[in-house]
Scaffold this motif. Sequence first.
Motif, short mmCIF file in Angstrom:
data_model
loop_
_atom_site.label_atom_id
_atom_site.label_comp_id
_atom_site.label_asym_id
_atom_site.label_seq_id
_atom_site.Cartn_x
_atom_site.Cartn_y
_atom_site.Cartn_z
N ALA A 31 0.82 -1.17 0.00
CA ALA A 31 0.03 -0.06 0.03
C ALA A 31 1.12 1.14 -0.14
O ALA A 31 0.62 2.18 -0.70
CB ALA A 31 -0.90 0.09 1.19
N ALA A 32 2.01 1.21 0.87
CA ALA A 32 2.83 2.33 1.03
C ALA A 32 3.38 2.72 -0.51
O ALA A 32 3.68 3.91 -0.85
CB ALA A 32 3.81 2.09 2.05
N ALA A 33 3.88 1.58 -1.15
CA ALA A 33 4.79 1.78 -2.36
C ALA A 33 3.65 2.27 -3.58
O ALA A 33 4.00 3.05 -4.30
CB ALA A 33 5.25 0.40 -2.78
N ALA A 34 2.36 1.90 -3.50
CA ALA A 34 1.38 2.23 -4.48
C ALA A 34 0.84 3.71 -4.37
O ALA A 34 0.16 4.15 -5.04
CB ALA A 34 0.29 1.43 -4.42
N LEU A 35 0.77 4.31 -3.01
CA LEU A 35 0.27 5.28 -2.64
C LEU A 35 0.61 6.63 -3.27
O LEU A 35 -0.27 7.29 -3.87
CB LEU A 35 0.39 5.55 -0.82
N PRO A 36 1.82 6.90 -3.62
CA PRO A 36 2.02 8.20 -4.24
C PRO A 36 1.48 8.40 -5.36
O PRO A 36 1.57 9.50 -6.44
CB PRO A 36 3.66 8.08 -4.42
N ALA A 37 1.34 7.34 -6.34
CA ALA A 37 0.76 7.23 -7.66
C ALA A 37 -0.67 7.53 -7.61
O ALA A 37 -1.41 7.96 -8.59
CB ALA A 37 0.99 6.04 -8.38
N ARG A 66 -13.29 16.57 4.04
CA ARG A 66 -13.31 18.13 3.71
C ARG A 66 -12.44 18.51 4.42
O ARG A 66 -11.36 19.21 3.59
CB ARG A 66 -14.77 18.58 3.88
N GLU A 67 -12.18 18.60 5.68
CA GLU A 67 -11.26 19.45 6.42
C GLU A 67 -9.81 18.97 6.18
O GLU A 67 -8.87 19.98 6.26
CB GLU A 67 -11.32 18.98 7.85
N HIS A 68 -9.26 18.00 5.68
CA HIS A 68 -8.01 17.54 5.56
C HIS A 68 -7.83 17.42 3.91
O HIS A 68 -6.59 16.76 3.57
CB HIS A 68 -7.55 16.10 6.20
N ARG A 69 -8.83 17.52 3.26
CA ARG A 69 -8.50 17.87 1.82
C ARG A 69 -8.11 16.46 1.20
O ARG A 69 -7.17 16.29 0.44
CB ARG A 69 -7.71 18.93 1.36
N ILE A 70 -8.72 15.17 1.73
CA ILE A 70 -8.46 13.89 1.35
C ILE A 70 -8.40 13.87 0.16
O ILE A 70 -9.86 14.07 -0.55
CB ILE A 70 -9.01 12.58 2.35
N ASP A 71 -7.40 13.07 -0.67
CA ASP A 71 -7.92 12.77 -1.97
C ASP A 71 -7.50 11.06 -2.26
O ASP A 71 -7.65 10.79 -3.34
CB ASP A 71 -7.05 13.64 -2.98
N VAL A 72 -7.11 10.52 -1.21
CA VAL A 72 -7.06 8.86 -1.50
C VAL A 72 -7.18 8.19 0.13
O VAL A 72 -6.77 8.97 0.99
CB VAL A 72 -5.71 8.54 -1.79
N LEU A 73 -7.76 7.23 0.16
CA LEU A 73 -7.98 6.54 1.49
C LEU A 73 -7.19 5.49 1.39
O LEU A 73 -7.17 4.54 0.61
CB LEU A 73 -9.59 6.20 1.36
N VAL A 74 -6.59 4.83 2.54
CA VAL A 74 -5.72 3.42 2.74
C VAL A 74 -6.56 3.26 4.04
O VAL A 74 -6.59 3.62 5.11
CB VAL A 74 -4.70 3.84 3.10
N GLU A 134 6.98 9.18 0.28
CA GLU A 134 7.38 10.73 -0.01
C GLU A 134 6.45 11.38 -0.85
O GLU A 134 5.59 10.63 -1.60
CB GLU A 134 8.77 11.03 -0.79
N ASP A 135 6.17 12.93 -0.64
CA ASP A 135 5.44 13.58 -1.30
C ASP A 135 3.89 13.21 -1.29
O ASP A 135 3.00 13.86 -2.07
CB ASP A 135 5.65 13.44 -3.17
N VAL A 136 3.53 12.77 -0.04
CA VAL A 136 2.35 12.52 0.14
C VAL A 136 1.94 12.88 1.86
O VAL A 136 2.55 12.52 2.62
CB VAL A 136 1.58 11.10 0.33
N HIS A 137 1.04 13.77 1.94
CA HIS A 137 0.66 14.13 3.44
C HIS A 137 -0.27 13.06 3.84
O HIS A 137 -1.33 12.86 3.33
CB HIS A 137 -0.03 15.51 3.66
#
Length: 255
Positions: free
Chosen positions: A120-126, A186-194, A147-150
């Motif tokens: 999951a960690a490896a796939a996340l930045p994409a 909304r508050e955390h401007r989430i654009d992907v869920l793990v 890296e590059d993901v909040h």
Amino acid sequence: MRHILILGGTTEGRRLAEELAKAPGVRVTSSLAGRVSEPRLPPGEVRVGGFGGADGLADWLREHRVDTLVDATHPFAQGISRNAARAAATAGVRLLALRRPGWLPVPGDRWHLVDSLEQAAAALPALGRRALLTTGRQGLAAFARVEDVHLVARSVEPPDPPLPADLTVLLSRGPFHLDDERAVFREHRIDVLVTKDSGGAATAPKLAVARELGLPVLIVRRPGLPDGVPTVPDVAGALGELGLGCDTVGPIGPE
Ligand code: NAP
């Protein structure tokens, strides 16, 4: 008295203890690992902490004259389920697993299934730049080098290091309701869920919100149970297997 030991730490484990506590002629003990500092305690007897491996659990089963062991632990708690299977065989005690079913995708879901937190960690930045991680504090180390993901990690207790650098921690405990989940995205401007495929209604609303927003979801597949363990999907099924249907315990309380 029949003695039933529930390996718990889940809603289902607690709910089963509630029902068994009403059953005549049944002594129920729930076992918790002790990971949460203020657990929701079930009725009946409660013990907290590890047994010292499968042999320690087998000794406990014999010493406390347990008739049936119910493994109602979380679907991702692999070690204790392995120990339960070994210990039940060693001590000659009946074993039953209570496992809520996993989630199933519905139209509109954008699920990406992986086999481990590391995958999951490896796939996340994409897949996104701001991730809601609901994989539990113990799994956070797998994301330490993303890296590059909040990362916005939600857990019941504060996580231990090593922690990812770009991290917000949300301390809260389910059940989580749809409107509250919408607010978190909304508050955390989430654009992907793990998430892990934990299943159950208490934590499912996050999946509905991801669907509403058209967001990708990384889902870690479940590990299997040890071979040959009889398994039921819910508390009613467990009571039936234990020969303690509604005639014995009365109507089952609400989930
Ligand atoms: P795990 O890796 O399978 O277990 C590690 C060790 O913790 C076991 O070998 C055992 O120690 C002890 N242990 C685990 N569950 C226990 C229980 N119910 N009663 C007594 N000892 C227990 O477990 P985990 O993934 O850390 O999960 C720990 C607990 O949290 C479980 O009870 C589980 O139901 C709950 N939980 C886990 C998750 C998750 O995602 N993994 C999520 C929600 C709740 P000994 O070998 O010394 O006996």
